[in-house]
Write a protein that holds these residues in place. Sequence first.
Motif, mmCIF file in Angstrom:
data_model
loop_
_atom_site.group_PDB
_atom_site.id
_atom_site.type_symbol
_atom_site.label_atom_id
_atom_site.label_comp_id
_atom_site.label_asym_id
_atom_site.label_seq_id
_atom_site.Cartn_x
_atom_site.Cartn_y
_atom_site.Cartn_z
ATOM 1 N N LEU A 198 0.917 -1.294 0.082
ATOM 2 C CA LEU A 198 0.107 0.064 -0.053
ATOM 3 C C LEU A 198 0.784 1.202 -0.022
ATOM 4 C CD1 LEU A 198 -2.756 -0.856 2.346
ATOM 5 C CD2 LEU A 198 -2.890 -0.548 0.091
ATOM 6 N N PHE A 199 1.967 1.258 0.605
ATOM 7 C CA PHE A 199 2.761 2.336 0.887
ATOM 8 C C PHE A 199 3.482 2.580 -0.555
ATOM 9 C CE2 PHE A 199 2.426 2.326 5.724
ATOM 10 C CZ PHE A 199 2.388 3.616 5.780
ATOM 11 N N LEU A 200 3.989 1.573 -1.186
ATOM 12 C CA LEU A 200 4.511 1.445 -2.503
ATOM 13 C C LEU A 200 3.782 2.336 -3.528
ATOM 14 C CD1 LEU A 200 6.785 -1.834 -2.949
ATOM 15 C CD2 LEU A 200 7.695 0.515 -2.693
ATOM 16 N N PHE A 201 2.530 1.542 -3.558
ATOM 17 C CA PHE A 201 1.449 2.208 -4.612
ATOM 18 C C PHE A 201 1.228 3.739 -4.113
ATOM 19 C CE2 PHE A 201 0.719 -1.993 -5.684
ATOM 20 C CZ PHE A 201 0.368 -1.932 -7.228
ATOM 21 N N TYR A 202 1.106 4.000 -2.713
ATOM 22 C CA TYR A 202 1.023 5.496 -2.465
ATOM 23 C C TYR A 202 2.247 6.329 -3.141
ATOM 24 C CZ TYR A 202 1.052 9.781 0.367
ATOM 25 O OH TYR A 202 1.043 11.164 0.657
ATOM 26 N N ASP A 203 3.332 5.879 -3.104
ATOM 27 C CA ASP A 203 4.536 6.500 -3.394
ATOM 28 C C ASP A 203 4.306 6.659 -5.111
ATOM 29 O OD1 ASP A 203 6.031 6.771 -1.076
ATOM 30 O OD2 ASP A 203 7.040 4.804 -1.334
ATOM 31 N N VAL A 204 3.811 5.530 -5.805
ATOM 32 C CA VAL A 204 3.595 5.739 -7.152
ATOM 33 C C VAL A 204 2.173 6.588 -7.483
ATOM 34 C CG1 VAL A 204 3.217 4.392 -9.259
ATOM 35 C CG2 VAL A 204 4.601 3.203 -7.419
ATOM 36 N N TYR A 205 1.253 6.518 -6.882
ATOM 37 C CA TYR A 205 0.093 7.122 -7.314
ATOM 38 C C TYR A 205 -0.221 8.420 -6.190
ATOM 39 C CZ TYR A 205 -0.594 3.513 -10.561
ATOM 40 O OH TYR A 205 -0.670 2.276 -11.368
ATOM 41 N N GLY A 206 0.856 8.855 -5.862
ATOM 42 C CA GLY A 206 0.570 10.056 -4.658
ATOM 43 C C GLY A 206 -0.333 11.384 -5.383
ATOM 44 N N TYR A 207 -0.135 11.423 -6.586
ATOM 45 C CA TYR A 207 -0.699 12.756 -7.459
ATOM 46 C C TYR A 207 -2.258 12.467 -7.374
ATOM 47 C CZ TYR A 207 -0.653 9.303 -11.216
ATOM 48 O OH TYR A 207 -0.797 8.120 -12.021
ATOM 49 N N VAL A 208 -2.900 11.177 -7.116
ATOM 50 C CA VAL A 208 -4.384 11.237 -6.925
ATOM 51 C C VAL A 208 -4.986 11.627 -5.918
ATOM 52 C CG1 VAL A 208 -4.067 9.350 -8.768
ATOM 53 C CG2 VAL A 208 -4.398 8.713 -6.452
ATOM 54 N N PHE A 209 -4.159 11.704 -4.769
ATOM 55 C CA PHE A 209 -4.571 12.235 -3.235
ATOM 56 C C PHE A 209 -4.659 13.533 -3.170
ATOM 57 C CE2 PHE A 209 -2.651 7.897 -2.768
ATOM 58 C CZ PHE A 209 -3.520 7.331 -1.818
ATOM 59 N N PRO A 210 -5.828 14.069 -2.321
ATOM 60 C CA PRO A 210 -5.985 15.346 -2.143
ATOM 61 C C PRO A 210 -5.047 16.055 -1.154
ATOM 62 C CG PRO A 210 -7.682 14.083 -0.914
ATOM 63 C CD PRO A 210 -6.656 13.074 -1.475
ATOM 64 N N GLY A 211 -5.023 17.441 -1.125
ATOM 65 C CA GLY A 211 -4.601 18.234 -0.061
ATOM 66 C C GLY A 211 -3.029 17.780 0.310
ATOM 67 N N VAL A 212 -2.918 17.737 1.852
ATOM 68 C CA VAL A 212 -1.393 17.589 2.110
ATOM 69 C C VAL A 212 -0.892 16.010 1.851
ATOM 70 C CG1 VAL A 212 -1.490 19.139 4.022
ATOM 71 C CG2 VAL A 212 -2.212 16.851 4.306
ATOM 72 N N TRP A 213 -1.667 15.272 1.423
ATOM 73 C CA TRP A 213 -1.439 13.882 1.048
ATOM 74 C C TRP A 213 -1.049 13.711 -0.358
ATOM 75 C CZ3 TRP A 213 -1.068 10.607 5.169
ATOM 76 C CH2 TRP A 213 -1.998 11.179 6.144
ATOM 77 N N ARG A 214 -0.990 14.672 -1.142
ATOM 78 C CA ARG A 214 -0.963 14.793 -2.589
ATOM 79 C C ARG A 214 0.744 14.818 -2.866
ATOM 80 N NH1 ARG A 214 -3.788 15.479 -7.236
ATOM 81 N NH2 ARG A 214 -2.437 16.364 -9.077
ATOM 82 N N HIS A 215 1.533 14.086 -3.582
ATOM 83 C CA HIS A 215 2.614 14.377 -4.200
ATOM 84 C C HIS A 215 2.824 13.921 -5.432
ATOM 85 C CE1 HIS A 215 3.958 9.909 -4.127
ATOM 86 N NE2 HIS A 215 3.419 10.079 -2.976
ATOM 87 N N PRO A 216 3.959 14.418 -6.072
ATOM 88 C CA PRO A 216 3.942 14.241 -7.627
ATOM 89 C C PRO A 216 3.918 12.632 -8.253
ATOM 90 C CG PRO A 216 5.452 15.714 -7.052
ATOM 91 C CD PRO A 216 4.980 15.166 -5.836
ATOM 92 N N GLY A 217 4.430 11.797 -7.301
ATOM 93 C CA GLY A 217 4.716 10.374 -7.606
ATOM 94 C C GLY A 217 5.995 10.125 -7.983
ATOM 95 N N PHE A 218 6.274 8.912 -8.098
ATOM 96 C CA PHE A 218 7.590 8.274 -8.348
ATOM 97 C C PHE A 218 7.565 7.071 -9.145
ATOM 98 C CE2 PHE A 218 8.055 10.037 -4.122
ATOM 99 C CZ PHE A 218 9.142 11.135 -4.206
ATOM 100 N N THR A 219 8.151 7.074 -10.030
ATOM 101 C CA THR A 219 8.365 5.588 -10.981
ATOM 102 C C THR A 219 8.863 4.422 -9.926
ATOM 103 O OG1 THR A 219 10.580 6.066 -11.782
ATOM 104 C CG2 THR A 219 8.833 7.018 -12.825
ATOM 105 N N PRO A 220 8.133 3.358 -10.578
ATOM 106 C CA PRO A 220 8.602 2.228 -10.047
ATOM 107 C C PRO A 220 10.195 1.812 -9.950
ATOM 108 C CG PRO A 220 6.777 1.604 -11.114
ATOM 109 C CD PRO A 220 7.218 3.187 -11.416
ATOM 110 N N ASP A 221 10.743 2.218 -11.068
ATOM 111 C CA ASP A 221 12.181 1.923 -11.047
ATOM 112 C C ASP A 221 13.204 2.768 -10.274
ATOM 113 O OD1 ASP A 221 11.209 3.701 -13.285
ATOM 114 O OD2 ASP A 221 13.361 4.200 -13.353
#
Length: 411
Positions: A198-221
């Motif tokens: 779940l945390f790995l997917f949050y790292d990948v798809y952080g851009y879909v979260f609102p507010g303070v939880w949002r971040h640009p997202g990272f690639t799997p590699d």
Amino acid sequence: MKKIATFFLSIIALIAALYHYYLVFHPYTPFSRYQISILDLTQVIRATAVFFILFVGYFKDFVKELGVARLGRVRKTIGYVAEILVIWFTILLIQSMITRKAEDPWNLPIILILITLILTMTPLLPQRLNKIAVYSNAAIALINMLPWAYLVINYEDLIYRGTSPLNMDLAMGWIITLSLLAYVLRHIGPEMPLLVMLFLFYDVYGYVFPGVWRHPGFTPDFLIGKIYIETEAALWGVITNVAVKYIVYFFLIGGIFAALGFGEYMAKTFLSLLGNKPANVGRVAVGMGIGMGMISGSGAADTAFISTTLKDLFRKAGYDNLAAAGLAANAGTLAIITPPILGSVAFIMVELLHIPYLWVMIMAAPLTLLYALSILLYNEFLTRRMRNTMTLETSGEKYYKFHVFLPAIFI
């Protein structure tokens, strides 16, 4: 075949134990002048420790024929969800490896990833396919030689390509991650692997979260490169450092004392001091929890130790099975908060908060006493309520072995 495998496992486990013991003395030996990577470089030392855990752990499961994880319906469902997320992330990683511009081909790395993925899925197979899961343990143990050897050979190059890893770097990182997740799923449960995914997917798809939880997202590699290559994070971070510097030694010491029969000596000494009242079995459990906790620091090991030593005495005294199990489990948990060793969290506190370990021990002492008192009070109320059905017959011979407390005093 099984005898050969058991002998081989014993040799590797002995090498692992001697390796960790030698690390203590290595800086004071002539070999320290030669800068041997597995003895002098932080990243490689931590990687070697993790390799030994995985290799010995999986090979031990193979010898003991532990295959399919024994989980209830709810936990098995959680395991399936975690595995679906693992497969999903693996697909994303493979897609990233194929589309990215790397200096090495992607064919062999992807094949290695897929082989490991299939092998690490076997703990969730139906019980009738247990043999397949058992034999997969040996294969996973052997495959994990690759990430370790790869890091030992290429550690200098890996440091410089942490943010732009090769496809083979990614394969090695995901292989060891998959192996750790599968091992945790079998021995601890599916909850931790699910949280990791779940945390790995949050790292990948952080851009879909609102507010303070949002971040640009990272690639799997990028994520797997950081997990495998970064020295102070992920696989080789502070937690692994604590395990290598502190925890492993107390597990080794606890194992030696258990093999020498300290548990039986301690139980007999406590019973000789307290007498043969039925309530004293519960009191002995608390005493043993503190006594062994002072030299082990492992709640699980302490609980297993108390349960094995006092199981027959609990039955003779008339304790209900569930009450006896609860007393043993709670008394064993004392190891986590009993000075001077405490649990692994104490060493993590020292590393992260930069406070003296002495202060951690001082803060833990009142908690230990209160927790031990609560278990003793429960034992008193239980035995008084059941006093008409409880008896304990022991030999009148007094048995005093106070030397069993010397290791804790020495530590």
